[in-house]
Design a protein around this motif. Structure first.
Motif, PDB file in Angstrom:
ATOM      1  N   ASP A 134      35.268  38.740  32.527  1.00 34.19           N
ATOM      2  CA  ASP A 134      35.405  37.938  33.727  1.00 34.19           C
ATOM      3  C   ASP A 134      34.515  36.693  33.695  1.00 34.19           C
ATOM      4  O   ASP A 134      33.482  36.663  33.026  1.00 34.19           O
ATOM      5  N   ARG A 172      31.774  34.548  35.211  1.00 35.80           N
ATOM      6  CA  ARG A 172      30.601  34.886  36.008  1.00 35.80           C
ATOM      7  C   ARG A 172      29.839  33.627  36.404  1.00 35.80           C
ATOM      8  O   ARG A 172      29.858  32.632  35.693  1.00 35.80           O
ATOM      9  N   ASP A 232      30.343  38.026  48.394  1.00 35.20           N
ATOM     10  CA  ASP A 232      30.717  38.962  47.327  1.00 35.20           C
ATOM     11  C   ASP A 232      31.728  38.331  46.380  1.00 35.20           C
ATOM     12  O   ASP A 232      31.787  38.667  45.206  1.00 35.20           O
ATOM     13  N   ARG A 233      32.556  37.444  46.937  1.00 35.81           N
ATOM     14  CA  ARG A 233      33.528  36.728  46.111  1.00 35.81           C
ATOM     15  C   ARG A 233      33.694  35.326  46.665  1.00 35.81           C
ATOM     16  O   ARG A 233      33.495  35.079  47.849  1.00 35.81           O
ATOM     17  N   GLU A 249      39.073  32.762  41.454  1.00 34.13           N
ATOM     18  CA  GLU A 249      38.265  33.669  42.267  1.00 34.13           C
ATOM     19  C   GLU A 249      37.185  34.291  41.393  1.00 34.13           C
ATOM     20  O   GLU A 249      37.463  34.833  40.321  1.00 34.13           O
ATOM     21  N   GLN A 265      33.925  36.985  41.339  1.00 36.39           N
ATOM     22  CA  GLN A 265      33.232  38.093  41.973  1.00 36.39           C
ATOM     23  C   GLN A 265      31.739  37.938  41.701  1.00 36.39           C
ATOM     24  O   GLN A 265      31.341  37.656  40.571  1.00 36.39           O
ATOM     25  N   TYR A 266      30.918  38.130  42.732  1.00 41.72           N
ATOM     26  CA  TYR A 266      29.470  38.003  42.596  1.00 41.72           C
ATOM     27  C   TYR A 266      28.833  39.384  42.673  1.00 41.72           C
ATOM     28  O   TYR A 266      29.039  40.109  43.658  1.00 41.72           O
TER      29      TYR A 266
END
Length: 171
Positions: A80, A82, A139-140, A163, A165-166
């Motif tokens: 993914d 990041r 969170d995203r 999108e 994601q965190y």
């Protein structure tokens, strides 16, 4: 009332400070206007193909730029995408020549500033460079990835949503 020797030395300093402040404000205004005009130069935007199914995590996304020209953006990473990790940016074009390419990341639902990454030409119709997605408290986060090409037809561009994601433990 101040003695005359103090007022005579304060007046030139005050005049100098006022003059320097006005010059600085004038330069800032000139820079802002120049930046705004250049930043909003008539980019001819083109809707990306397959907007719903385009996922830069899984592969490249493309846009038809008209007159047989095409733009493809890929972010070739393992896994993914990041935040704060350098991302390889790869832009391929066909059907048109371009003197340069810039990729920008902007927050879709939150003002995160604009993060611009100029790419380097690495062959006919191929531009490469690195960029990164900023950190966010959510969170995203959906980022809009804008690609603008400097072409003989003028600036041409397209965008792709990404999108991210965190992880909860990010500091």
């Amino acid at each position: 009332m101040l003695p005359s020797k103090f007022s005579s030395t304060r007046r030139p300093r005050l005049t100098l400070l006022i003059t320097l402040t006005l010059i600085a404000l004038g330069m800032a205004l000139w820079y802002l206007l120049r930046y705004e005009i250049a930043g909003h130069e008539a980019v001819e935007w083109h809707v990306p193909e397959q907007v719903e199914s385009c996922d830069l995590h899984r592969g490249p996304c493309s846009a038809d730029l008209g007159d047989g020209a095409r733009l493809t953006l890929s972010i070739p990473v393992d896994g993914d995408i990041r935040p704060l990790v350098p991302l390889p940016l790869d832009v391929q074009i066909s059907g048109i020549e371009a003197a340069g390419a810039v990729v920008s990341f902007e927050g879709v639902d939150m003002d995160m500033g604009v993060h611009r990454f100029p790419l380097t030409a690495s062959g006919s119709g191929h531009f490469q460079g690195q960029g990164q997605v900023g950190i966010c408290t959510r969170d995203r986060m959906v980022w809009r990835v804008l690609v603008v090409l400097d072409t003989p037809r003028g600036p041409l561009g397209s965008w792709f949503d990404l999108e991210v994601q965190y992880p909860r433990n990010m500091s």
